[in-house]
Design a protein around this motif. Structure first.
Motif, PDB file in Angstrom:
ATOM      1  N   PHE A   1       0.842  -1.199   0.000  1.00 54.31           N
ATOM      2  CA  PHE A   1       0.000   0.000   0.000  1.00 54.31           C
ATOM      3  C   PHE A   1       0.876   1.247   0.000  1.00 54.31           C
ATOM      4  O   PHE A   1       1.871   1.310   0.730  1.00 54.31           O
ATOM      5  CB  PHE A   1      -0.892   0.019   1.242  1.00 54.31           C
ATOM      6  N   LEU A   2       0.467   2.222  -0.796  1.00 58.74           N
ATOM      7  CA  LEU A   2       1.177   3.492  -0.890  1.00 58.74           C
ATOM      8  C   LEU A   2       0.178   4.639  -0.845  1.00 58.74           C
ATOM      9  O   LEU A   2      -1.016   4.456  -1.110  1.00 58.74           O
ATOM     10  CB  LEU A   2       1.930   3.590  -2.224  1.00 58.74           C
ATOM     11  N   ARG A   3       0.677   5.824  -0.562  1.00 65.40           N
ATOM     12  CA  ARG A   3      -0.056   7.078  -0.764  1.00 65.40           C
ATOM     13  C   ARG A   3       0.658   7.822  -1.877  1.00 65.40           C
ATOM     14  O   ARG A   3       1.888   7.935  -1.861  1.00 65.40           O
ATOM     15  CB  ARG A   3      -0.041   7.946   0.499  1.00 65.40           C
ATOM     16  N   ASP A   4      -0.111   8.296  -2.858  1.00 65.28           N
ATOM     17  CA  ASP A   4       0.510   9.105  -3.908  1.00 65.28           C
ATOM     18  C   ASP A   4       0.828  10.486  -3.329  1.00 65.28           C
ATOM     19  O   ASP A   4       0.495  10.772  -2.162  1.00 65.28           O
ATOM     20  CB  ASP A   4      -0.357   9.127  -5.168  1.00 65.28           C
ATOM     21  N   PRO A   5       1.503  11.359  -4.074  1.00 62.95           N
ATOM     22  CA  PRO A   5       1.877  12.662  -3.521  1.00 62.95           C
ATOM     23  C   PRO A   5       0.704  13.513  -3.035  1.00 62.95           C
ATOM     24  O   PRO A   5       0.884  14.401  -2.208  1.00 62.95           O
ATOM     25  CB  PRO A   5       2.614  13.335  -4.683  1.00 62.95           C
ATOM     26  N   ASP A   6      -0.524  13.241  -3.500  1.00 66.00           N
ATOM     27  CA  ASP A   6      -1.710  13.964  -3.036  1.00 66.00           C
ATOM     28  C   ASP A   6      -2.415  13.259  -1.890  1.00 66.00           C
ATOM     29  O   ASP A   6      -3.435  13.731  -1.399  1.00 66.00           O
ATOM     30  CB  ASP A   6      -2.707  14.145  -4.186  1.00 66.00           C
TER      31      ASP A   6
END
Length: 128
Positions: free
Chosen positions: A111-116
């Motif tokens: 799982f990741l968070r994009d830059p936004d």
């Protein structure tokens, strides 16, 4: 189940670096770009109805929604690992490193968070 998905990002340049990296790690082609839009995957048509497409549009920073996320299929656990590494290197943040999850015995995901702050996941369902 899905035909296409559209999301918005406020930092278009950062999003392009991030999505170019994670899509390449998953073997998904970039099919278009303009000053306000990015496209990945392939649009469905009469000859290829099973295709899936992701559009990313320049817009306002998305509201925080803790349960909202997009999950991409990976062909292998190594591809999940590559997705996570590429996303971190391209400005994403960790939201759960690669590993087995409780959903079923072979559910291997990252799982990741994009830059936004959009939540993205890659999963491989194959037992390896």
């Amino acid at each position: 189940m899905l035909d296409h998905v559209s999301i918005t990002v406020s930092d278009f340049a950062a999003a392009e670096r991030f999505y170019d990296a994670i899509m390449a790690a998953l073997g998904v082609v970039k099919v278009g770009r303009s000053d306000r839009w990015l496209g990945y995957g392939e649009r469905a048509d009469a000859q290829y109805p099973d295709r899936v497409y992701l559009a990313i549009y320049r817009g306002e920073r998305p509201d925080e929604a803790t349960s909202r996320h997009w999950c991409f299929k990976a062909r292998s656990r190594a591809e999940v690992d590559a997705f996570w590494r590429a996303g971190i290197a391209a400005g994403g943040t960790d939201d759960g490193p690669p590993g087995l999850r409780h959903y079923h015995a072979a559910y291997y995901a990252a799982f990741l968070r994009d830059p936004d702050g959009n939540k993205v996941e890659a999963v491989c369902h194959r037992a390896e």
